[in-house]
Structures are given as structure tokens and as C-alpha cells.
Design a protein around this motif. Sequence first.
Motif, mmCIF file in Angstrom:
data_model
loop_
_atom_site.group_PDB
_atom_site.id
_atom_site.type_symbol
_atom_site.label_atom_id
_atom_site.label_comp_id
_atom_site.label_asym_id
_atom_site.label_seq_id
_atom_site.Cartn_x
_atom_site.Cartn_y
_atom_site.Cartn_z
ATOM 1 N N GLY A 159 0.794 -1.207 -0.048
ATOM 2 C CA GLY A 159 -0.064 0.158 -0.004
ATOM 3 C C GLY A 159 0.835 1.203 -0.077
ATOM 4 N N ARG A 160 1.857 1.252 1.024
ATOM 5 C CA ARG A 160 2.726 2.468 0.708
ATOM 6 C C ARG A 160 3.303 2.739 -0.503
ATOM 7 N N ALA A 161 4.005 1.500 -1.022
ATOM 8 C CA ALA A 161 4.557 1.925 -2.520
ATOM 9 C C ALA A 161 3.636 2.369 -3.450
ATOM 10 N N ALA A 162 2.374 1.951 -3.318
ATOM 11 C CA ALA A 162 1.272 2.211 -4.412
ATOM 12 C C ALA A 162 1.077 3.643 -4.222
ATOM 13 N N ILE A 163 0.779 4.214 -2.994
ATOM 14 C CA ILE A 163 0.419 5.392 -2.711
ATOM 15 C C ILE A 163 1.444 6.459 -3.251
ATOM 16 N N ILE A 164 2.706 6.097 -2.680
ATOM 17 C CA ILE A 164 3.790 7.038 -3.295
ATOM 18 C C ILE A 164 4.042 7.116 -4.865
ATOM 19 N N HIS A 165 3.879 5.844 -5.388
ATOM 20 C CA HIS A 165 3.916 5.864 -6.625
ATOM 21 C C HIS A 165 2.713 6.888 -7.373
ATOM 22 N N ALA A 166 1.671 6.786 -6.867
ATOM 23 C CA ALA A 166 0.492 7.647 -7.339
ATOM 24 C C ALA A 166 0.539 9.105 -7.166
ATOM 25 N N GLY A 167 1.741 9.473 -6.367
ATOM 26 C CA GLY A 167 1.825 11.040 -5.935
ATOM 27 C C GLY A 167 1.154 11.278 -4.592
ATOM 28 N N GLY A 168 0.874 10.429 -3.771
ATOM 29 C CA GLY A 168 0.319 10.479 -2.592
ATOM 30 C C GLY A 168 1.108 11.409 -1.530
ATOM 31 N N SER A 169 2.323 11.256 -1.530
ATOM 32 C CA SER A 169 3.379 11.754 -0.574
ATOM 33 C C SER A 169 3.273 13.301 -0.767
ATOM 34 N N LYS A 170 3.163 13.826 -2.161
ATOM 35 C CA LYS A 170 3.248 15.026 -2.395
ATOM 36 C C LYS A 170 1.679 15.656 -2.134
ATOM 37 N N ALA A 171 0.664 15.047 -2.342
ATOM 38 C CA ALA A 171 -0.820 15.400 -1.975
ATOM 39 C C ALA A 171 -0.871 15.669 -0.747
ATOM 40 N N ILE A 172 -0.205 14.811 0.311
ATOM 41 C CA ILE A 172 -0.425 15.056 1.844
ATOM 42 C C ILE A 172 0.448 16.341 2.026
ATOM 43 N N VAL A 173 1.646 16.537 1.672
ATOM 44 C CA VAL A 173 2.386 17.712 1.956
ATOM 45 C C VAL A 173 1.632 19.043 1.305
ATOM 46 N N ASN A 174 0.791 19.031 0.015
ATOM 47 C CA ASN A 174 0.068 19.912 -0.089
ATOM 48 C C ASN A 174 -1.007 20.274 0.712
ATOM 49 N N ALA A 175 -1.623 19.238 1.565
ATOM 50 C CA ALA A 175 -2.616 19.397 2.421
ATOM 51 C C ALA A 175 -2.009 20.254 3.692
ATOM 52 N N ILE A 176 -0.878 19.607 4.198
ATOM 53 C CA ILE A 176 -0.147 20.347 5.234
ATOM 54 C C ILE A 176 0.102 21.930 4.883
ATOM 55 N N ARG A 177 0.514 22.258 3.749
ATOM 56 C CA ARG A 177 0.802 23.529 3.058
ATOM 57 C C ARG A 177 -0.471 24.379 3.091
ATOM 58 N N ASN A 178 -1.523 23.922 2.441
ATOM 59 C CA ASN A 178 -2.662 24.678 2.080
ATOM 60 C C ASN A 178 -3.520 24.915 3.419
ATOM 61 N N HIS A 179 -3.396 24.003 4.570
ATOM 62 C CA HIS A 179 -4.358 24.219 5.505
ATOM 63 C C HIS A 179 -3.658 24.251 6.916
ATOM 64 N N GLY A 180 -2.616 25.297 6.865
ATOM 65 C CA GLY A 180 -1.821 25.521 8.034
ATOM 66 C C GLY A 180 -2.610 25.985 9.063
ATOM 67 N N ASP A 181 -3.908 26.446 9.133
ATOM 68 C CA ASP A 181 -4.503 26.746 10.457
ATOM 69 C C ASP A 181 -5.490 25.696 10.748
ATOM 70 N N ASN A 182 -5.765 24.597 10.093
ATOM 71 C CA ASN A 182 -6.535 23.775 10.380
ATOM 72 C C ASN A 182 -5.741 22.569 11.185
ATOM 73 N N LYS A 183 -6.227 22.345 12.428
ATOM 74 C CA LYS A 183 -5.594 21.529 13.140
ATOM 75 C C LYS A 183 -5.687 19.890 12.991
ATOM 76 N N ASP A 184 -6.998 19.800 12.417
ATOM 77 C CA ASP A 184 -7.552 18.496 12.251
ATOM 78 C C ASP A 184 -6.842 17.834 10.933
ATOM 79 N N VAL A 185 -6.702 18.819 10.066
ATOM 80 C CA VAL A 185 -5.896 18.371 8.573
ATOM 81 C C VAL A 185 -4.400 18.144 8.964
ATOM 82 N N GLN A 186 -3.981 19.185 9.682
ATOM 83 C CA GLN A 186 -2.317 19.035 10.333
ATOM 84 C C GLN A 186 -2.183 17.439 10.843
ATOM 85 N N ARG A 187 -2.994 16.990 11.952
ATOM 86 C CA ARG A 187 -2.735 15.884 12.443
ATOM 87 C C ARG A 187 -2.885 14.766 11.720
#
Length: 370
Positions: free
Chosen positions: A283-311
Motif C-alpha cells: 500500500g505504501r509503495a502504491a500511494i507513493i507511486h500515485a503521488g500520495g506523498s506530495k498530495a499529503i504535503v499539499n494538505a499540510i501547506r494549504n491548511h496551515g491553520d486547520n489542526k485536524d488536517v495537520q494531525r
Amino acid sequence: ISALTKSPKHRRPFSQNQFCKYALQALEDHIDQQKVVSTVLDIILTFSTDTDFRSDFVALEGKSLVLQSMEAYRTCAEVQRNACVILSNFALTNDSDSTKVALISNRELQAVMDSINYNREDNALVFRACFALKNWTFRKENLKKLEELPGALALLQDVTAGIQDEKAQRTAAIVLERLVVQRTKTVSVEEEIREHCQNLESSTSVENITKLMQDHNLPHVIREGLQCLWLLANESAFQRDNIVDSGALHEIIGHMYRYKSNAEVQEKGCELLECLARGNETGRAAIIHAGGSKAIVNAIRNHGDNKDVQRVAFEALNELSTEFECWFDLEQDGSIDAVGKAFQKHAKRSAGVERSGSILLSNFSLFRSQ
């Protein structure tokens, strides 16, 4: 020129000699002059049914300047009235004997809704704005966009109930009825999605849910779909593997990129990725291959004031951080520094961020040293 071209016989020489270019140039150069803006929009409206002028207007991206004018003079009824009709006219294209409605942008929708909101007492303006919405919402994609627009339903309800002008009220009511019907369909879709996550043994549940998400591409439908996929994955190893193996990951991560500004979609998406990655190397390999790591970092960047998204984003990234490919992808595009800054900001506020962030940054540091 505005006065002269009110007569149809005088318009042709202008439209045949690139007059559109000069009109738009005047609008761009004097956008800070309300009188110039009003006059040029009046001219554009006059020529908006002329074939040559329409062609030049589209090629020169004149719509952008019309929208800029609306945004600059939100409370000027004259600007707003003409601009709404212009947008409506240019959204209609003649193809042989049929008329087609173009796909409109969120910016156009917002401009017209703002026009109504800022000028509710102007019956003529409200009628023209609602007429534009009526034309646009003949196309279902435009109706879906209107449904997504925050406050659109409430504003149309207020206008329909409060305006005294019969034409404006009737036109607003038509748009409102379409919107209510569309909203009812969306609720039915959410219920259908929930039904598909009841059977943990069904081999078609994942396929059916992702298909509904794809066919009804609205934020609340996507959110409901991600939530139901998480329920399936969390309760059933079979369904978890089914999501990973079926190619649904590309759809899931695509929705996260598409609705990057929607906190609920990001939260549910990160929760689902964390569940799929937990204790699952495939599952980890498939997520990374599909661009999941960057999608998660985008969530961290774009929702800096949302504690639930950050967690949940840090928890998901923590699960992926044991894989070298995760670190390598994020190192290549400079995302790890952004993760570090977010950790420093949120670690003291959230035990979840502190726990997950400490581990994943330690993993990244190890990969970097190697």
C-alpha cells in the motif's frame, strides 16, 4: 462611437476593422476610470452578437477584462448590468442550427453572484444576472459549479422571496428550482455511496463508490466517498487490498489535488491514505507511486491553520516515511523544508503532530545521511 453604433448599419465597418482590439485596449488602459469602463462595456454589449467582433473578443481574451471591471466596480449598477449580459451572450455559441452553452469558470459565477449580492435593490440588474445564470445552468456542469459555490443557494432563496420585480423573481425562481433539484440528486448520491459501504464482502463496493465519485464530482460527494472508502479499508483487509490493487488510488489522490482548498476533502483523503499505508508495504509503495506523498504535503501547506488536517496529514506522512521513495520524492521538489516548518508551528499545539512529526523527520534525516 457608442452612440453611433446603436444603429446596426453603422456597426459593420467597425467590426471589420479590428475595432474590438481598440475597445479592449481602452478598457485595459483606463480600468481605473469608471466612466470609460461603463462606455466600453456598453460598446461591447452592442457588438456582442456580431460574428467578427465575437471572434476577436474571444481571441483577445476579452472576458477577463470584463470580469476585472465587475470586480473593480461591484456596486456600480451600470457596469454590472452590461457585464452580466455580455457574459451571458458570450456563453452562447451558435453551431449550425443549434445553440450551445459554454462551460463557465468559477470566477464568472462568483462575479455574477456578487453582482446580485451587492445590488439587490436594482431589479433590472438582478434580472440580467439571473438571466445569465438561467442560460448557463442549461448545461449540467455549470449547474454543478453553481451548487458548489458557497452561499449560492441561500442568496437565490433570498432574492426569489424578497424581490418585487416579476421578471427578476420568475427568472431567479427558475435557477433556484434547478439548483434545488440538483442538490436533491446530490443527497441521493451520498445515500447511494453509503449503501455501498455496508457490505464488507462485496468485491464491487470500491468500484461502485469510486464510479459515483467520478460521475458526481462535487466536494461533498467526494468527502462522503472518501469517508466510506476509509470505513471499508479500516474494517476489512480484503477491501483495503482491493482499493490498492484496483487503481482507485489514482482517483483518490486526483480528487485531493483537484479539491486542494477543501479542508474536509483533504482530511478524509489523508485519513484514507494513512489507513491504506499502515502496516502495508504494498500500500505504501502504491500511494507513493500515485503521488500520495506530495498530495499529503499539499494538505499540510494549504491548511496551515486547520489542526485536524495537520494531525491526519502528519499521521499519513509518518506511515509513508519509512519508505526511501517517499523521502526521495519530497527531497527532489523541496517539500521537506515545508514539512519541518509546519512541524515547528503545530507540534506544541497537537500531540498527534508532535508524535508523528518527530518520527517522520527522524526517518527523513536518516535517509538524507545515507
